[in-house]
Design a protein around this motif. Structure first.
Motif, PDB file in Angstrom:
ATOM      1  N   UNK A  61       0.824  -1.210   0.000  1.00 32.66           N
ATOM      2  CA  UNK A  61       0.000   0.000   0.000  1.00 32.66           C
ATOM      3  C   UNK A  61       0.860   1.262   0.000  1.00 32.66           C
ATOM      4  N   UNK A  62       2.050   1.173   0.586  1.00 34.19           N
ATOM      5  CA  UNK A  62       2.943   2.326   0.637  1.00 34.19           C
ATOM      6  C   UNK A  62       3.293   2.794  -0.771  1.00 34.19           C
ATOM      7  N   UNK A  63       3.340   1.867  -1.740  1.00 30.71           N
ATOM      8  CA  UNK A  63       3.626   2.239  -3.123  1.00 30.71           C
ATOM      9  C   UNK A  63       2.565   3.198  -3.660  1.00 30.71           C
ATOM     10  N   UNK A  64       1.324   3.031  -3.218  1.00 33.74           N
ATOM     11  CA  UNK A  64       0.261   3.945  -3.647  1.00 33.74           C
ATOM     12  C   UNK A  64       0.555   5.373  -3.186  1.00 33.74           C
ATOM     13  N   UNK A  65       1.053   5.510  -1.958  1.00 38.41           N
ATOM     14  CA  UNK A  65       1.422   6.830  -1.447  1.00 38.41           C
ATOM     15  C   UNK A  65       2.616   7.390  -2.222  1.00 38.41           C
ATOM     16  N   UNK A  66       3.576   6.515  -2.522  1.00 40.00           N
ATOM     17  CA  UNK A  66       4.751   6.969  -3.267  1.00 40.00           C
ATOM     18  C   UNK A  66       4.356   7.450  -4.657  1.00 40.00           C
ATOM     19  N   UNK A  67       3.444   6.735  -5.304  1.00 38.75           N
ATOM     20  CA  UNK A  67       2.988   7.144  -6.640  1.00 38.75           C
ATOM     21  C   UNK A  67       2.346   8.524  -6.568  1.00 38.75           C
ATOM     22  N   UNK A  68       1.511   8.736  -5.573  1.00 44.41           N
ATOM     23  CA  UNK A  68       0.881  10.057  -5.414  1.00 44.41           C
ATOM     24  C   UNK A  68       1.943  11.116  -5.146  1.00 44.41           C
ATOM     25  N   UNK A  69       2.926  10.777  -4.312  1.00 43.26           N
ATOM     26  CA  UNK A  69       4.021  11.713  -4.041  1.00 43.26           C
ATOM     27  C   UNK A  69       4.780  12.047  -5.320  1.00 43.26           C
ATOM     28  N   UNK A  70       5.087  11.037  -6.117  1.00 41.87           N
ATOM     29  CA  UNK A  70       5.826  11.244  -7.368  1.00 41.87           C
ATOM     30  C   UNK A  70       5.047  12.195  -8.275  1.00 41.87           C
ATOM     31  N   UNK A  71       3.764  11.942  -8.422  1.00 45.83           N
ATOM     32  CA  UNK A  71       2.949  12.792  -9.291  1.00 45.83           C
ATOM     33  C   UNK A  71       2.835  14.213  -8.738  1.00 45.83           C
ATOM     34  N   UNK A  72       2.622  14.330  -7.432  1.00 43.89           N
ATOM     35  CA  UNK A  72       2.516  15.656  -6.820  1.00 43.89           C
ATOM     36  C   UNK A  72       3.829  16.423  -6.955  1.00 43.89           C
ATOM     37  N   UNK A  73       4.939  15.765  -6.659  1.00 43.18           N
ATOM     38  CA  UNK A  73       6.241  16.429  -6.757  1.00 43.18           C
ATOM     39  C   UNK A  73       6.522  16.862  -8.193  1.00 43.18           C
ATOM     40  N   UNK A  74       6.146  16.028  -9.145  1.00 48.53           N
ATOM     41  CA  UNK A  74       6.343  16.372 -10.546  1.00 48.53           C
ATOM     42  C   UNK A  74       5.517  17.603 -10.911  1.00 48.53           C
ATOM     43  N   UNK A  75       4.273  17.651 -10.452  1.00 45.58           N
ATOM     44  CA  UNK A  75       3.426  18.811 -10.730  1.00 45.58           C
ATOM     45  C   UNK A  75       3.948  20.073 -10.051  1.00 45.58           C
ATOM     46  N   UNK A  76       4.651  19.909  -8.948  1.00 47.16           N
ATOM     47  CA  UNK A  76       5.213  21.058  -8.232  1.00 47.16           C
ATOM     48  C   UNK A  76       6.528  21.542  -8.840  1.00 47.16           C
ATOM     49  N   UNK A  77       6.999  20.853  -9.885  1.00 45.62           N
ATOM     50  CA  UNK A  77       8.191  21.317 -10.582  1.00 45.62           C
ATOM     51  C   UNK A  77       9.464  20.555 -10.282  1.00 45.62           C
ATOM     52  N   UNK A  78       9.387  19.483  -9.504  1.00 51.60           N
ATOM     53  CA  UNK A  78      10.573  18.672  -9.258  1.00 51.60           C
ATOM     54  C   UNK A  78      10.840  17.804 -10.484  1.00 51.60           C
ATOM     55  N   UNK A  79      12.108  17.675 -10.864  1.00 54.01           N
ATOM     56  CA  UNK A  79      12.475  16.812 -11.980  1.00 54.01           C
ATOM     57  C   UNK A  79      12.420  15.355 -11.517  1.00 54.01           C
ATOM     58  N   UNK A  80      12.407  14.417 -12.468  1.00 53.29           N
ATOM     59  CA  UNK A  80      12.395  12.999 -12.085  1.00 53.29           C
ATOM     60  C   UNK A  80      13.669  12.632 -11.330  1.00 53.29           C
TER      61      UNK A  80
END
Length: 166
Positions: A61-80
């Motif tokens: 389930x933690x992967x679900x949180x990480x996926x949301x974090x990845x998408x949110x961080x990307x939208x906030x302007x963080x590079x991959x």
């Protein structure tokens, strides 16, 4: 569908192991395509919580949180690459099930001081930007409320959606 496993431990006390998801199940649960999740995994942004004897990767389930974090961080302007470093830090200070590791040590973090300072600076810049945007949107919301909201909201008799109401 996720796999929920219950294991028996000492003296017959049952403990539940977190749900485990195949990549396809994780894609369905997160709303992110399998192809994107495979890309994230290839970049080491996602790590399986378990691997079957046959080599099948399973995610918690933690992967679900990480996926949301990845998408949110990307939208906030963080590079991959910046997100990859953030995920490395998270993997060091959290267990695969998402529980914080209170006894982590600096030497366990596979990032340089320069990387961590850059992460700190970028996070501060993003936070400052969000705070500016919040002030602007609150002013705009107050203007809209004053001029266009239902009378009950304008008169303070009923909360509006930006006031913590429904």
């Amino acid at each position: 569908m996720s796999i929920l496993v219950t294991a028996l431990y000492n003296e017959g006390v049952a403990q539940t192991i977190p749900s485990l998801y195949s990549l396809a199940d994780l894609a369905r649960a997160s709303g992110v395509s399998r192809r994107i999740l495979q890309h994230y995994a290839k970049l080491d942004l996602l790590e399986p919580g378990a691997v079957t004897h046959g080599g099948r990767k399973l995610y918690t389930d933690f992967a679900l949180y990480l996926i949301q974090d990845i998408q949110d961080l990307n939208q906030l302007g963080f590079t991959l690459d910046e997100i990859r470093k953030i995920m490395l830090l998270k993997k060091t200070i959290f267990h695969p099930d998402g529980i914080y590791k209170p006894n982590w040590k600096r030497e366990e973090i596979p990032l340089s001081e320069e990387d961590l300072q850059a992460m700190w600076a970028k996070t501060g810049e993003v936070l400052a930007s969000i705070e500016r945007q919040e002030r602007m949107i609150r002013r705009f919301y107050r203007f809209l409320t004053k001029h266009f909201a239902p009378k009950e909201v304008r008169d303070g008799l009923q909360p509006g959606p930006g006031d913590g109401g429904a």
